[in-house]
Structure formats: structure tokens, C-alpha cells
Design a protein around this motif. Structure first.
Motif, PDB file in Angstrom:
ATOM      1  N   LEU A  40       0.951  -1.284  -0.148  1.00 25.34           N
ATOM      2  CA  LEU A  40       0.155  -0.035  -0.094  1.00 25.34           C
ATOM      3  C   LEU A  40       0.797   1.369  -0.239  1.00 25.34           C
ATOM      4  N   SER A  41       1.961   1.342   0.894  1.00 30.52           N
ATOM      5  CA  SER A  41       2.617   2.511   0.937  1.00 30.52           C
ATOM      6  C   SER A  41       3.192   3.153  -0.478  1.00 30.52           C
ATOM      7  N   ASP A  42       4.045   2.568  -1.101  1.00 30.28           N
ATOM      8  CA  ASP A  42       4.415   2.702  -2.298  1.00 30.28           C
ATOM      9  C   ASP A  42       3.515   3.169  -3.141  1.00 30.28           C
ATOM     10  N   GLU A  43       2.390   2.580  -3.486  1.00 31.15           N
ATOM     11  CA  GLU A  43       1.564   2.730  -4.365  1.00 31.15           C
ATOM     12  C   GLU A  43       0.662   4.117  -4.108  1.00 31.15           C
ATOM     13  N   VAL A  44       0.345   4.276  -2.746  1.00 31.98           N
ATOM     14  CA  VAL A  44      -0.250   5.469  -2.577  1.00 31.98           C
ATOM     15  C   VAL A  44       0.733   6.682  -2.674  1.00 31.98           C
ATOM     16  N   ARG A  45       1.958   6.633  -2.255  1.00 30.53           N
ATOM     17  CA  ARG A  45       3.167   7.545  -2.450  1.00 30.53           C
ATOM     18  C   ARG A  45       3.211   7.985  -3.956  1.00 30.53           C
ATOM     19  N   HIS A  46       3.190   7.039  -4.435  1.00 32.12           N
ATOM     20  CA  HIS A  46       3.502   7.222  -6.228  1.00 32.12           C
ATOM     21  C   HIS A  46       2.149   7.947  -6.741  1.00 32.12           C
ATOM     22  N   THR A  47       1.008   7.697  -6.291  1.00 29.40           N
ATOM     23  CA  THR A  47      -0.269   7.988  -6.767  1.00 29.40           C
ATOM     24  C   THR A  47      -0.703   9.536  -6.479  1.00 29.40           C
ATOM     25  N   TYR A  48      -0.348   9.801  -5.114  1.00 28.81           N
ATOM     26  CA  TYR A  48      -1.026  10.659  -4.329  1.00 28.81           C
ATOM     27  C   TYR A  48      -0.071  11.847  -3.817  1.00 28.81           C
ATOM     28  N   GLY A  49       1.293  11.151  -3.682  1.00 28.65           N
ATOM     29  CA  GLY A  49       2.198  12.150  -3.522  1.00 28.65           C
ATOM     30  C   GLY A  49       2.577  12.015  -1.755  1.00 28.65           C
ATOM     31  N   GLU A  50       3.948  12.231  -1.401  1.00 34.28           N
ATOM     32  CA  GLU A  50       4.292  12.172  -0.110  1.00 34.28           C
ATOM     33  C   GLU A  50       3.405  13.175   0.898  1.00 34.28           C
ATOM     34  N   GLN A  51       3.166  14.373   0.353  1.00 34.51           N
ATOM     35  CA  GLN A  51       2.409  15.488   1.220  1.00 34.51           C
ATOM     36  C   GLN A  51       1.006  15.162   1.186  1.00 34.51           C
ATOM     37  N   SER A  52       0.406  14.140   0.494  1.00 34.90           N
ATOM     38  CA  SER A  52      -1.047  14.067   0.405  1.00 34.90           C
ATOM     39  C   SER A  52      -1.716  13.378   1.782  1.00 34.90           C
ATOM     40  N   VAL A  53      -2.932  13.801   1.964  1.00 35.98           N
ATOM     41  CA  VAL A  53      -3.556  13.310   3.290  1.00 35.98           C
ATOM     42  C   VAL A  53      -3.619  11.688   3.033  1.00 35.98           C
ATOM     43  N   ALA A  54      -3.747  11.049   2.000  1.00 33.32           N
ATOM     44  CA  ALA A  54      -3.758   9.779   1.635  1.00 33.32           C
ATOM     45  C   ALA A  54      -2.658   9.207   2.193  1.00 33.32           C
ATOM     46  N   TYR A  55      -1.522   9.842   1.942  1.00 35.25           N
ATOM     47  CA  TYR A  55      -0.298   9.047   2.161  1.00 35.25           C
ATOM     48  C   TYR A  55       0.165   9.180   3.973  1.00 35.25           C
TER      49      TYR A  55
ATOM     50  N   ASN B   9      -2.849  -8.794   2.590  1.00 37.40           N
ATOM     51  CA  ASN B   9      -2.208  -7.663   1.847  1.00 37.40           C
ATOM     52  C   ASN B   9      -2.699  -6.298   2.439  1.00 37.40           C
ATOM     53  N   ALA B  10      -1.790  -5.321   2.758  1.00 33.57           N
ATOM     54  CA  ALA B  10      -2.422  -4.279   3.370  1.00 33.57           C
ATOM     55  C   ALA B  10      -3.281  -3.427   2.522  1.00 33.57           C
ATOM     56  N   ALA B  11      -3.325  -3.741   1.409  1.00 30.51           N
ATOM     57  CA  ALA B  11      -4.393  -2.788   0.322  1.00 30.51           C
ATOM     58  C   ALA B  11      -5.704  -3.527   0.597  1.00 30.51           C
ATOM     59  N   GLY B  12      -5.777  -4.629   0.987  1.00 24.45           N
ATOM     60  CA  GLY B  12      -7.174  -5.377   1.195  1.00 24.45           C
ATOM     61  C   GLY B  12      -7.530  -4.755   2.449  1.00 24.45           C
ATOM     62  N   LEU B  13      -7.015  -3.971   3.209  1.00 19.60           N
ATOM     63  CA  LEU B  13      -7.561  -3.480   4.475  1.00 19.60           C
ATOM     64  C   LEU B  13      -8.472  -2.269   4.089  1.00 19.60           C
ATOM     65  N   VAL B  14      -7.931  -1.765   2.924  1.00 20.94           N
ATOM     66  CA  VAL B  14      -8.770  -0.349   2.657  1.00 20.94           C
ATOM     67  C   VAL B  14      -9.507  -0.361   1.457  1.00 20.94           C
TER      68      VAL B  14
END
Length: 269
Positions: free
Chosen positions: A29-44, A214-219
Motif C-alpha cells: 500500500l505505502s509505495d502505491e499511495v505515495r506514487h499515486t497521491y504524493g508524499e504530502q497528500s492526506v492519503a499518504y 495484503n495491506a491494500a485489502g484493509l482499505v
């Protein structure tokens, strides 16, 4: 309208989750969210908070990282390039390509689209996600001189065993299985069919002593497939979250719901 999952029906209650002694979470999950939304995003930021929260009991909850699993698998020995490689679902295809970048083992990768699905009675079936049944997806392998079958996880072994058992015997004799992570207890049933390389192997009985997600399955509503019904995220099964994260399950579910609203805004509440 989809039924709210805070009040599971009879089909859901057939899938109670015991509390494993050690609970492994693969961080996809972490790398995918960082890549898609950015390190400064609320999602990350929420993703980082979620991993801090699930690590609150480090003796029981272990977060697995991709790099470590790949390194461990490669260290088990080299292989000549396989004539054909089967990636089981999107996850298996992705693993095959990630390994090929490091090793050159899998120059030709095709995907077999199958997934484990709840049958509503406490059991599971392997179903095709393609218009073609599994047998049709495996056609053309009869003359393959060296076959690899690749998945991300071997838990019960149902998916891997079903695919291996569907291969022609002569092809199975020339097949090697690979997975990044799995349960040592389930490895023996695969080894009875063909050799298997497993990056990380957890010791213990499945569900009661060890479990994997897999962590992605949590959300995201991707991991719990049900016959004739929409897929669920793990937070849709509150009793599972309470079994996995005793003492702070409500906090985990609240974070999961907030992340879900950002990552899958069009999904029904």
C-alpha cells in the motif's frame, strides 16, 4: 442497494477469523499511495498512520516488505530462463515481472485470471475472472519445455495446487513454482507436485497460529470475493479486524474507512 457490512448476514458469519499468534501484513500500500497521491497528500499521511497503528503490537503483528522477500527468494538459487511463466492473477504477474527485472528468469509471462472466492458456506472455490475457464487459459502449454508458475502468496495452497493439478502431467514434471511469501505448512502440498521457491515461509498452522493479508485489502474492496455479491475490504468484516487487532480495532477501522473514502471514492459506503 448493497447491505452495510457492519451487520454481517449469515453468509458472512460463516467466515469468522480466529486470532492468529503471528499476523503478517504485506505492505503493498505505502509505495502505491505515495506514487499515486504524493508524499504530502492526506492519503499518504493516513497510510503512515495506519501502519504505525497496526505495528502497536510488534510481537504479534509483523509488516513484510517487498524488497526483503525478493532478496530471500533470489538467494535460494539461480534458474535458467523459463520458456513460459504463468502469473496467477494480477498479483502473480506483477511478481513475475519484478523478479525478472532482477534475474532474467521469466522472459515470457502470461496471466491466468483466477481467484479464490467464498462459497457462502464457510468454504472457498477457485473461480475464473476471465470469460475462459481455467482449462482454456492453460491451453497451449503441452510442448512447454520449462514452465514457471508464480504467485505472490501461498496461504492454504488452494490456488497454486489447483493450477498445478490442471497442467498436463508431462508439463507438470517440467514446472517450478515461485511465491514471495507463504506458510511452511502449505508448502509440502505444493512440493508433492513440483519444486517451489518461497521467499518468506511462516511457521505454524494457518489461521490459528499464522495468517497473512495484503495491506491494500484493509482499505480497498479487492480481497474478499463472494459468489454473486460485491467484493469486500477487510474493514467490511469488523469481527475480523477485532480478531486481528485486539484493543485498538476501532481505531484501525476508522482509519481504514477514511483511507477507503480517498482511494475508492465511487465505492458504495
Amino acid at each position: 442497494m448493497e447491505r452495510r457490512q457492519d451487520s454481517p448476514g449469515p453468509a458472512d458469519t460463516a467466515y469468522a477469523a480466529p486470532t492468529p499468534q503471528v499476523f503478517y501484513i504485506h505492505d503493498d500500500l505505502s509505495d502505491e499511495v505515495r506514487h499515486t497521491y504524493g508524499e504530502q497528500s492526506v492519503a499518504y499521511q493516513l497510510t503512515r498512520e495506519l501502519f504505525t497503528l497496526v505495528r502497536r503490537d510488534p510481537q504479534r503483528v509483523v509488516v513484510l516488505q517487498l524488497e526483503d522477500q525478493i532478496t530471500r527468494l533470489i538467494a535460494q538459487g539461480s534458474h535458467a530462463p523459463f520458456a513460459m511463466s504463468i502469473g496467477i492473477g494480477q498479483a502473480g504477474e506483477r511478481v513475475a515481472r519484478q523478479l525478472h527485472q532482477r534475474t532474467g528468469w521469466f522472459p515470457v509471462v502470461c496471466r491466468v485470471d483466477v481467484s479464490r472466492e467464498e462459497d457462502g458456506r464457510g468454504g472457498y472455490s477457485l473461480v475464473s475472472l476471465s470469460p475462459q475457464p481455467l482449462a482454456a487459459q492453460l491451453q497451449g502449454l503441452e510442448t512447454c519445455v520449462a514452465l514457471a508458475v508464480v504467485d505472490d502468496t501461498v496461504f492454504s495452497g488452494l490456488t497454486m495446487r489447483t493450477i498445478l493439478q490442471a497442467l498436463p502431467p508431462a508439463v507438470l514434471a517440467r514446472t517450478h513454482a515461485f511465491c514471495l511469501r507463504g506458510v511452511a505448512e502449505s508448502r509440502s502440498s505444493i512440493q508433492a507436485l513440483c519444486p517451489i521457491s518461497m521467499g518468506f515461509a511462516a511457521l505454524g498452522r494457518i489461521l490459528d497460529e499464522v495468517s497473512f493479508i495484503n495491506a491494500a485489502g484493509l482499505v480497498q474492496r479487492i480481497s474478499i470475493r463472494r459468489a454473486g455479491q460485491p467484493a469486500l475490504a477487510f474493514f467490511d468484516r469488523p469481527e475480523w479486524i477485532r480478531a486481528w487487532f485486539p484493543g485498538h480495532a476501532d481505531e484501525v477501522m476508522a482509519l481504514c474507512r477514511r483511507l477507503h473514502a480517498l482511494l475508492e471514492p465511487d465505492s458504495p459506503p
